[in-house]
Design a protein around this motif. Structure first.
Motif, PDB file in Angstrom:
ATOM      1  N   ALA A 112      64.062 -35.665 100.203  1.00 22.10           N
ATOM      2  CA  ALA A 112      63.415 -35.899  98.913  1.00 22.10           C
ATOM      3  C   ALA A 112      62.340 -36.967  99.075  1.00 22.10           C
ATOM      4  N   MET A 113      61.170 -36.730  98.470  1.00 26.48           N
ATOM      5  CA  MET A 113      60.087 -37.704  98.512  1.00 26.48           C
ATOM      6  C   MET A 113      60.259 -38.717  97.387  1.00 26.48           C
ATOM      7  N   LEU A 114      59.954 -39.937  97.700  1.00 23.52           N
ATOM      8  CA  LEU A 114      60.080 -41.032  96.735  1.00 23.52           C
ATOM      9  C   LEU A 114      59.258 -40.725  95.480  1.00 23.52           C
ATOM     10  N   GLY A 115      59.901 -40.854  94.305  1.00 31.67           N
ATOM     11  CA  GLY A 115      59.199 -40.647  93.042  1.00 31.67           C
ATOM     12  C   GLY A 115      59.180 -39.214  92.565  1.00 31.67           C
ATOM     13  N   GLU A 116      59.647 -38.265  93.381  1.00 30.12           N
ATOM     14  CA  GLU A 116      59.666 -36.863  92.989  1.00 30.12           C
ATOM     15  C   GLU A 116      61.071 -36.446  92.559  1.00 30.12           C
ATOM     16  N   ASP A 117      61.256 -35.146  92.236  1.00 28.00           N
ATOM     17  CA  ASP A 117      62.563 -34.622  91.827  1.00 28.00           C
ATOM     18  C   ASP A 117      63.225 -33.906  93.000  1.00 28.00           C
ATOM     19  N   THR A 118      64.549 -33.868  92.967  1.00 26.57           N
ATOM     20  CA  THR A 118      65.299 -33.130  93.990  1.00 26.57           C
ATOM     21  C   THR A 118      66.548 -32.537  93.368  1.00 26.57           C
ATOM     22  N   GLU A 119      67.124 -31.534  94.035  1.00 28.16           N
ATOM     23  CA  GLU A 119      68.325 -30.858  93.520  1.00 28.16           C
ATOM     24  C   GLU A 119      69.462 -30.939  94.524  1.00 28.16           C
ATOM     25  N   LEU A 120      70.659 -31.244  93.998  1.00 32.86           N
ATOM     26  CA  LEU A 120      71.890 -31.235  94.780  1.00 32.86           C
ATOM     27  C   LEU A 120      72.645 -29.962  94.401  1.00 32.86           C
ATOM     28  N   SER A 121      72.544 -28.937  95.255  1.00 29.79           N
ATOM     29  CA  SER A 121      73.057 -27.602  94.926  1.00 29.79           C
ATOM     30  C   SER A 121      74.318 -27.277  95.713  1.00 29.79           C
ATOM     31  N   CYS A 122      75.272 -26.622  95.030  1.00 33.89           N
ATOM     32  CA  CYS A 122      76.495 -26.136  95.671  1.00 33.89           C
ATOM     33  C   CYS A 122      76.846 -24.760  95.097  1.00 33.89           C
ATOM     34  N   HIS A 123      77.615 -23.989  95.856  1.00 35.17           N
ATOM     35  CA  HIS A 123      78.050 -22.684  95.356  1.00 35.17           C
ATOM     36  C   HIS A 123      79.454 -22.368  95.857  1.00 35.17           C
ATOM     37  N   LEU A 124      80.085 -21.418  95.170  1.00 30.51           N
ATOM     38  CA  LEU A 124      81.462 -21.032  95.485  1.00 30.51           C
ATOM     39  C   LEU A 124      81.503 -19.819  96.401  1.00 30.51           C
ATOM     40  N   SER A 125      82.536 -19.773  97.185  1.00 32.11           N
ATOM     41  CA  SER A 125      82.811 -18.586  98.000  1.00 32.11           C
ATOM     42  C   SER A 125      84.295 -18.258  97.845  1.00 32.11           C
ATOM     43  N   PRO A 126      84.628 -17.086  97.294  1.00 32.03           N
ATOM     44  CA  PRO A 126      83.732 -16.002  96.854  1.00 32.03           C
ATOM     45  C   PRO A 126      82.944 -16.379  95.602  1.00 32.03           C
ATOM     46  N   SER A 127      81.950 -15.560  95.273  1.00 28.34           N
ATOM     47  CA  SER A 127      81.030 -15.862  94.173  1.00 28.34           C
ATOM     48  C   SER A 127      81.666 -15.537  92.831  1.00 28.34           C
ATOM     49  N   ILE A 128      82.576 -16.395  92.409  1.00 21.48           N
ATOM     50  CA  ILE A 128      83.232 -16.207  91.113  1.00 21.48           C
ATOM     51  C   ILE A 128      82.587 -17.143  90.104  1.00 21.48           C
ATOM     52  N   SER A 129      82.788 -16.885  88.842  1.00 19.07           N
ATOM     53  CA  SER A 129      82.173 -17.687  87.785  1.00 19.07           C
ATOM     54  C   SER A 129      82.770 -19.096  87.748  1.00 19.07           C
ATOM     55  N   LYS A 189      77.730 -16.886  88.649  1.00 22.24           N
ATOM     56  CA  LYS A 189      77.841 -16.388  90.022  1.00 22.24           C
ATOM     57  C   LYS A 189      78.346 -17.477  90.967  1.00 22.24           C
ATOM     58  N   GLY A 190      78.804 -18.572  90.376  1.00 20.69           N
ATOM     59  CA  GLY A 190      79.380 -19.645  91.190  1.00 20.69           C
ATOM     60  C   GLY A 190      78.368 -20.614  91.766  1.00 20.69           C
ATOM     61  N   LYS A 191      77.116 -20.606  91.259  1.00 18.58           N
ATOM     62  CA  LYS A 191      76.086 -21.512  91.769  1.00 18.58           C
ATOM     63  C   LYS A 191      75.705 -22.512  90.693  1.00 18.58           C
ATOM     64  N   ALA A 192      75.589 -23.793  91.094  1.00 20.09           N
ATOM     65  CA  ALA A 192      75.198 -24.843  90.157  1.00 20.09           C
ATOM     66  C   ALA A 192      74.546 -25.974  90.934  1.00 20.09           C
ATOM     67  N   ALA A 193      73.754 -26.767  90.225  1.00 22.96           N
ATOM     68  CA  ALA A 193      73.054 -27.872  90.874  1.00 22.96           C
ATOM     69  C   ALA A 193      72.787 -28.966  89.862  1.00 22.96           C
ATOM     70  N   VAL A 194      72.610 -30.160  90.378  1.00 25.80           N
ATOM     71  CA  VAL A 194      72.182 -31.299  89.570  1.00 25.80           C
ATOM     72  C   VAL A 194      70.803 -31.725  90.055  1.00 25.80           C
ATOM     73  N   ARG A 195      69.847 -31.779  89.132  1.00 29.82           N
ATOM     74  CA  ARG A 195      68.492 -32.208  89.478  1.00 29.82           C
ATOM     75  C   ARG A 195      68.341 -33.694  89.149  1.00 29.82           C
ATOM     76  N   ILE A 196      67.940 -34.474  90.149  1.00 32.83           N
ATOM     77  CA  ILE A 196      67.705 -35.904  89.962  1.00 32.83           C
ATOM     78  C   ILE A 196      66.206 -36.119  89.848  1.00 32.83           C
ATOM     79  N   HIS A 197      65.786 -36.772  88.783  1.00 33.10           N
ATOM     80  CA  HIS A 197      64.373 -37.026  88.533  1.00 33.10           C
ATOM     81  C   HIS A 197      63.954 -38.396  89.073  1.00 33.10           C
ATOM     82  N   ASN A 198      62.699 -38.494  89.454  1.00 30.33           N
ATOM     83  CA  ASN A 198      62.117 -39.773  89.896  1.00 30.33           C
ATOM     84  C   ASN A 198      63.001 -40.450  90.951  1.00 30.33           C
TER      85      ASN A 198
END
Length: 373
Positions: free
Chosen positions: A47-64, A111-120
């Motif tokens: 992640a570049m300083l001052g920009e946004d980034t995402e911390l993404s994770c997903h499940l296996s199998p792809s359940i809700s 589909k078992g995918k989610a992420a948290v976006r961190i700003h700045n």
């Protein structure tokens, strides 16, 4: 016959068992106790300083994961970066430094995918994170690594002090993260050993750089300082020392070298002027004795003066060229100019530059002409 009958009963039974095992997760899912694994990124997230980034994770199998509890945290489970539970964002356990800087990305949560976006993104976001998924009594988590990179300000190169014909060059810059790498090179591209001091701001966590080298005065031209971020090795920020031609520091050295040549040239000119004046005076006296030769003598005088002027211009050209070459060597001016680059090469090899012999020969010819004339 009995053996054959047993085989006929056994095959359907195995088939039924296999179907049951495949349907078992779906049955358990209906009770909220499905087994799953949480998977994060294979590599560290940059992640570049001052920009946004995402911390993404997903499940296996792809359940809700819509009805699950999802949590992103750092060191302590209760000190959360973000918490989602049964369709709602929960902020009671969120750390203060992340309040107002996070967004939950739920586009593919079924589909078992989610992420948290961190700003700045800041320096203090750098480090290890964990994403935790809980469905019923079953839970799993994955580890994520976030690396923050800060590209600092363009460096500045300054000269400090001048003793024993050596100069200390100093390169300064700020706003780097993590600890940057500094490299000095001379006009030939060779690496120079340096002393680098780093300091960290308590408020921003960014690095400031002060790096210095001690070089000979002639080597300051073409000197470059490059600073690179270890996370972004392909991007280098470089500053070169390009002093103004004949700066205040340069004048004493230039005069010390050029003054003898200038004095010699002026001496020859003055001697020539005296000779011309003396000859004119003699011609005036001879004019009274022999008026018939006056016209021819005047033409010879004009030719002599014209030749003298040409030789003087030729001598001055070589003297000025030699003075400039000496300036290149002594005050390090314009290494991109071929003559100056050649001058530096001659100086480094302790050889006299050809311009010296040319200037002396031109002055010698001019002096000889004056005295013959």
């Amino acid at each position: 016959m009995a053996k054959t009958h047993f085989q006929d009963d056994f095959l359907p039974s195995c088939f039924i068992i296999l179907i049951f095992l495949q349907l078992l997760p779906a049955v358990i899912h209906g009770n909220g106790n499905t087994s799953f694994e949480v998977i994060g990124p294979d590599d560290a997230i940059l992640a570049m300083l001052g920009e946004d980034t995402e911390l993404s994770c997903h499940l296996s199998p792809s359940i809700s994961a819509k009805d699950m509890e999802l949590r992103w945290y750092r060191d302590n489970f209760s000190d959360a970066v973000f918490v989602y539970e049964k369709g709602e964002d929960v902020y009671e356990e969120q750390m203060e430094e992340y309040q107002g800087r996070t967004t939950f990305v739920r586009d593919y949560i079924t589909k078992g995918k989610a992420a948290v976006r961190i700003h700045n993104v800041t320096v203090f976001d750098n480090g290890t994170y964990r994403c935790y998924f809980k469905g019923g009594t079953y839970n799993r988590e994955a580890t994520l690594q976030l690396k923050v990179a800060g590209q600092g300000l363009p460096p500045r190169v300054r000269l400090r002090g001048d003793k024993d014909e050596s100069v200390q060059a100093e390169c300064t810059s700020a706003g780097w993260y993590p600890q940057p790498q500094v490299e000095w090179r001379d006009f030939r591209g060779n690496t120079i050993a340096s002393v680098t001091n780093l300091s960290v701001s308590a408020t921003s966590g960014l690095f400031a750089v002060v790096s210095s080298v001690v070089v000979k005065h002639r080597a300051t031209e073409g000197l470059s300082c490059s600073i690179a971020n270890p996370l972004l090795p392909e991007i280098k920020v470089t500053a070169s020392h390009l002093p103004a031609f004949f700066s205040g520091r340069s004048w004493p050295t230039v005069w010390r070298i050029s003054l003898p040549l200038i004095l010699v040239a002026l001496g020859v000119v003055v001697a020539g002027a005296i000779c011309v004046f003396w000859k004119k005076k003699r011609d005036i006296e001879e004019e009274q004795q022999d008026s018939s030769d006056n016209g021819g003598q005047g033409k010879r005088d004009i030719c002599a003066v014209y030749t003298c002027v040409l030789m003087y211009v030729h001598a001055c050209e070589h003297v000025c060229t030699c003075a400039c070459v000496h300036a290149c060597v002594s005050v390090s001016v314009f290494p991109c100019v071929p003559e100056c680059r050649n001058a530096l090469l001659y100086a480094n090899e302790s050889q006299p530059h050809p311009c010296e012999n040319q200037a002396l020969a031109a002055l010698r010819d001019l002096s000889s002409f004056f005295f013959i004339f």
